[in-house]
Design a protein around this motif. Structure first.
Motif, short mmCIF file in Angstrom:
data_model
loop_
_atom_site.label_atom_id
_atom_site.label_comp_id
_atom_site.label_asym_id
_atom_site.label_seq_id
_atom_site.Cartn_x
_atom_site.Cartn_y
_atom_site.Cartn_z
N TYR A 53 0.88 -1.17 0.00
CA TYR A 53 0.00 0.00 0.00
C TYR A 53 0.91 1.22 0.00
O TYR A 53 1.94 1.24 0.68
CB TYR A 53 -0.90 0.03 1.24
CG TYR A 53 -1.83 -1.14 1.33
CD1 TYR A 53 -2.93 -1.23 0.49
CD2 TYR A 53 -1.60 -2.17 2.24
CE1 TYR A 53 -3.80 -2.31 0.56
CE2 TYR A 53 -2.46 -3.25 2.32
CZ TYR A 53 -3.55 -3.32 1.48
OH TYR A 53 -4.40 -4.39 1.54
N GLN A 55 1.43 5.35 0.61
CA GLN A 55 0.86 6.47 1.36
C GLN A 55 1.76 7.69 1.22
O GLN A 55 2.98 7.58 1.28
CB GLN A 55 0.74 6.13 2.84
CG GLN A 55 -0.22 5.02 3.14
CD GLN A 55 -0.23 4.67 4.63
OE1 GLN A 55 0.77 4.80 5.32
NE2 GLN A 55 -1.37 4.21 5.10
N THR A 57 2.49 11.26 3.11
CA THR A 57 2.32 11.87 4.43
C THR A 57 2.94 13.25 4.44
O THR A 57 4.04 13.46 3.91
CB THR A 57 2.99 10.99 5.51
OG1 THR A 57 2.42 9.69 5.45
CG2 THR A 57 2.78 11.56 6.89
N THR A 66 -2.30 11.95 6.01
CA THR A 66 -1.86 10.78 5.27
C THR A 66 -2.93 10.41 4.26
O THR A 66 -4.12 10.33 4.60
CB THR A 66 -1.61 9.59 6.22
OG1 THR A 66 -0.59 9.97 7.14
CG2 THR A 66 -1.16 8.36 5.47
N ARG A 68 -3.81 7.60 1.11
CA ARG A 68 -3.45 6.37 0.42
C ARG A 68 -3.46 6.62 -1.08
O ARG A 68 -4.34 7.29 -1.61
CB ARG A 68 -4.43 5.25 0.78
CG ARG A 68 -3.94 3.91 0.23
CD ARG A 68 -4.76 2.78 0.72
NE ARG A 68 -4.37 2.48 2.10
CZ ARG A 68 -4.90 1.50 2.81
NH1 ARG A 68 -5.85 0.76 2.31
NH2 ARG A 68 -4.49 1.27 4.03
N SER A 74 1.63 6.86 -6.73
CA SER A 74 2.86 6.90 -5.94
C SER A 74 4.07 7.21 -6.82
O SER A 74 4.98 7.90 -6.38
CB SER A 74 3.07 5.59 -5.17
OG SER A 74 3.49 4.57 -6.03
#
Length: 112
Positions: A53, A55, A57, A66, A68, A74
């Motif tokens: 996963y 994340q 932040t 935070t 997802r 990403s």
């Protein structure tokens, strides 16, 4: 007056900033986590966690935020975060150069 070498270095740093593209502060995490279901493989010995996963932040007004992300998101964030770190480094170099040159110029003024 700043030296011509200092001016050239300062201009080169400005040009590097112009080339950066989007920036995004914060950190990117890649996590593997258990789901909590006692019968799931993630609770076994050894555990086989779910994931990865992703994340992002970041602190906003003293609070950690935070979010997802998908793997594709990403990858985008990774580049933007890298650009942000590069931007901060370039600005620090500009500050050091500026302090050195302005200290030199102010020293010349105070001696006259």
């Amino acid at each position: 007056m700043p030296s011509s070498d200092a001016r050239a270095r300062f201009e080169a740093l400005k040009q590097e900033i112009v080339k950066l593209g989007f920036v995004r502060p914060g950190s990117l995490l890649r996590r593997f986590m258990p789901c909590g279901n006692p019968a799931c493989r993630c609770m076994g010995r050894p555990p086989r966690l779910h994931g990865p996963y992703y994340q992002w932040t970041y602190k906003i007004a003293g609070k950690t935020r935070t979010i997802r992300l998908s793997q594709e998101q990403s990858r985008l964030c990774e580049q933007w975060i890298r650009n942000h770190r590069r931007l901060k480094g370039l600005v620090r170099q500009m500050e050091r150069l500026s302090l050195k040159e302005t200290d030199r110029a102010l020293g010349a003024i105070s001696r006259s």
